[in-house]
Motif scaffolding. Structure first.
Motif, PDB file in Angstrom:
ATOM      1  N   MET A  74       0.825  -1.211   0.000  1.00 18.32           N
ATOM      2  CA  MET A  74       0.000   0.000   0.000  1.00 18.32           C
ATOM      3  C   MET A  74       0.858   1.259   0.000  1.00 18.32           C
ATOM      4  O   MET A  74       0.468   2.290  -0.549  1.00 18.32           O
ATOM      5  N   TYR A  75       2.054   1.181   0.618  1.00 14.66           N
ATOM      6  CA  TYR A  75       2.914   2.353   0.739  1.00 14.66           C
ATOM      7  C   TYR A  75       3.222   2.996  -0.618  1.00 14.66           C
ATOM      8  O   TYR A  75       3.327   4.212  -0.731  1.00 14.66           O
ATOM      9  N   LYS A  76       3.388   2.175  -1.634  1.00 16.57           N
ATOM     10  CA  LYS A  76       3.825   2.705  -2.930  1.00 16.57           C
ATOM     11  C   LYS A  76       2.757   3.588  -3.586  1.00 16.57           C
ATOM     12  O   LYS A  76       3.069   4.379  -4.485  1.00 16.57           O
ATOM     13  N   ASP A  77       1.511   3.453  -3.142  1.00 15.37           N
ATOM     14  CA  ASP A  77       0.424   4.265  -3.704  1.00 15.37           C
ATOM     15  C   ASP A  77       0.214   5.568  -2.938  1.00 15.37           C
ATOM     16  O   ASP A  77      -0.696   6.334  -3.255  1.00 15.37           O
ATOM     17  N   LEU A  78       1.058   5.803  -1.938  1.00 11.77           N
ATOM     18  CA  LEU A  78       0.919   6.994  -1.098  1.00 11.77           C
ATOM     19  C   LEU A  78       2.164   7.865  -1.204  1.00 11.77           C
ATOM     20  O   LEU A  78       3.229   7.392  -1.606  1.00 11.77           O
ATOM     21  N   PRO A  79       2.066   9.142  -0.864  1.00  7.14           N
ATOM     22  CA  PRO A  79       3.264   9.987  -0.827  1.00  7.14           C
ATOM     23  C   PRO A  79       4.305   9.397   0.126  1.00  7.14           C
ATOM     24  O   PRO A  79       3.952   8.702   1.086  1.00  7.14           O
ATOM     25  N   LYS A  85       3.151   7.118   8.550  1.00  9.73           N
ATOM     26  CA  LYS A  85       2.357   8.022   9.385  1.00  9.73           C
ATOM     27  C   LYS A  85       0.989   7.424   9.698  1.00  9.73           C
ATOM     28  O   LYS A  85       0.477   7.548  10.813  1.00  9.73           O
ATOM     29  N   LEU A  86       0.390   6.762   8.710  1.00  8.74           N
ATOM     30  CA  LEU A  86      -0.908   6.141   8.935  1.00  8.74           C
ATOM     31  C   LEU A  86      -0.802   4.991   9.939  1.00  8.74           C
ATOM     32  O   LEU A  86      -1.662   4.829  10.810  1.00  8.74           O
ATOM     33  N   VAL A  87       0.261   4.193   9.802  1.00  6.70           N
ATOM     34  CA  VAL A  87       0.473   3.096  10.757  1.00  6.70           C
ATOM     35  C   VAL A  87       0.641   3.655  12.165  1.00  6.70           C
ATOM     36  O   VAL A  87       0.031   3.167  13.126  1.00  6.70           O
ATOM     37  N   ASP A  88       1.472   4.696  12.297  1.00  7.51           N
ATOM     38  CA  ASP A  88       1.701   5.291  13.612  1.00  7.51           C
ATOM     39  C   ASP A  88       0.415   5.881  14.196  1.00  7.51           C
ATOM     40  O   ASP A  88       0.155   5.771  15.398  1.00  7.51           O
ATOM     41  N   GLN A  89      -0.387   6.510  13.335  1.00  7.87           N
ATOM     42  CA  GLN A  89      -1.647   7.086  13.823  1.00  7.87           C
ATOM     43  C   GLN A  89      -2.578   5.985  14.311  1.00  7.87           C
ATOM     44  O   GLN A  89      -3.231   6.127  15.361  1.00  7.87           O
ATOM     45  N   ALA A  90      -2.657   4.897  13.565  1.00  9.66           N
ATOM     46  CA  ALA A  90      -3.513   3.785  13.972  1.00  9.66           C
ATOM     47  C   ALA A  90      -3.017   3.157  15.275  1.00  9.66           C
ATOM     48  O   ALA A  90      -3.818   2.740  16.122  1.00  9.66           O
TER      49      ALA A  90
END
Length: 422
Positions: A74-79, A85-90
């Protein structure tokens, strides 16, 4: 746990006894005969894998971590940096705190947030106390038995070799592994909002990122198995549980059956959080010792990389570090005793394969075992002594560890390698 190194040099050799050869799983291998007899004596059954179990083991050698691998994909489709950052937020605030979270992230957190029905929090607390009360001896066993022993399986150690610069990065990796261990063995540390839980998930994601880099490099030989595969990941759980306990008992420590079962339970849950399939996670001490036999039964032979890794670990800085002549002498003594412990517990054949110098210090460890055993009997007979040891060693560890992080400039956020060695 073998946290991958960081660097840009590589010494890669190919083992001639790769895992698909018929010699793997052969019950007549010398290393298996004595283990098989002891297991039969202690547990009354034969631990050698059946043909069906061997097929399942080989299947797990070719498996990654589906949920974590999907998050990394999934990382490759994001900046750049947004995925982390999303993992850390979750981790910090829960998956519900993210607006329209990616499906891969939802699936991962559905698994880790779903507390298994078999989880026993009393056992977790007891296991954490056991881990602390052994003090510095726990680090000795993890470093000079568990990690050293893991290097004897050449295929499982290849991810470390791929990322090179062993001499420079080994001290940092040891501290990073120590941070992980302290997080997950702190009482209450595996609670949903605590550091142990977060560290387990972050290391899981890091392993998935390294796995992707190795596969994308075009240099990985699938005859070694899938990089950081399920079977090797389960073997790493054994390093922190049954191997940890065995190494400590060999030098005189005493653990009740209740304590041993608690340690196995703790690492079963940590393995669950780190993406090891429940199907192969040991649920009891007997399961764990059977799995250990099966790991030895399916390990491939050491190669030249085994020596590179072994010497790098043996030459890593000791706990006694300084410029004064007596500090240097004490540091050298500690290094010699560590090598002696490896040769005592793994044997001289393994010591030679790891490239370790021969030393009479291997006789120190069985010689001191009766004294340790005697001190353990005193501990058991004095009310409150066990908890006093737990608290004392916890305080010492908390005071000393930040200095080690500073000295090695270790990355305790568990960020993966940025590039493979070339």
């Amino acid at each position: 746990m073998n946290l991958p190194l960081r660097g840009n040099s590589m010494n890669m050799s190919v083992s001639h006894h790769i895992r698909h050869l018929t010699r793997v799983g052969d019950p007549n291998r010398p290393a298996l005969k004595s283990m098989r007899r002891v297991f039969r004596l202690l547990y009354g059954s034969d631990p050698h894998p059946t043909p069906g179990q061997m097929a399942d083991i080989k299947r797990h050698m070719l498996m990654g971590d589906r949920l974590a691998d999907a998050v990394v994909e999934m990382y490759k489709d994001l900046p750049v940096g947004q995925g982390r950052k999303l993992v850390d937020q979750a981790l910090e605030h829960g998956i519900d705190s993210i607006d329209n979270p990616p499906q891969a992230l939802i699936a991962l957190f559905e698994q880790v947030d779903d507390e298994p029905i078999w989880l026993d929090h009393d056992k977790l607390r007891l296991a954490c106390d056991v881990s602390r009360r052994v003090g510095p001896s726990g680090e000795l066993v993890l470093r000079n038995l568990a990690l050293m022993g893991g290097y004897l399986g050449a295929a499982a150690a290849k991810p470390l070799v791929f990322t090179g610069q062993l001499d420079r990065m080994t001290p940092r990796r040891l501290v990073e592994t120590g941070k992980f261990w302290m997080d997950v063995t702190t009482v209450g540390g595996l609670g949903r909002k605590q550091e142990g839980f977060k560290s387990a998930v972050r290391v899981r994601i890091m392993h998935a990122q390294v796995r992707k880099m190795l596969l994308d490099s075009g240099k990985w030989n699938m005859e070694w198995g899938h990089p950081l595969n399920q079977w090797d990941s389960m073997a790493t759980i054994l390093e922190f549980s049954s191997i940890f306990l065995t190494g400590l008992r060999s030098i005189g420590f005493i653990f009740s059956k209740k304590e041993r079962e608690a340690v196995i339970h703790l690492w079963r849950y940590i393995g669950f959080l780190m993406g090891v399939e429940e199907r192969i996670l040991p649920a009891s001490e007997a399961d764990s010792m059977r799995a250990l036999y099966q790991v030895v039964a399916t390990i491939c032979d050491p190669d030249e990389d085994t020596k590179v890794l072994g010497l790098s670990l043996a030459n890593a800085p000791t706990n006694i570090d300084g410029d004064r002549w007596w500090e240097k002498q004490l540091g050298q003594l500690e290094r010699t005793l560590r090598v002696g412990y490896t040769r005592f517990i793994l044997g001289d054949k393994a010591g030679d394969e790891l490239g370790l110098p021969k030393t009479a210090a291997k006789y120190f460890w069985p010689a001191q075992a009766p004294l340790r055993f005697g001190s353990e009997l005193v501990r058991l007979s004095v009310p409150g002594a066990t908890q006093l040891l737990v608290k004392f060693n916890e305080r010492v560890a908390r005071q000393q560890f930040p200095q080690k992080v500073k000295q090695t400039q270790a990355d305790t956020t568990f960020t993966p390698v940025s590039a493979l060695a070339r």
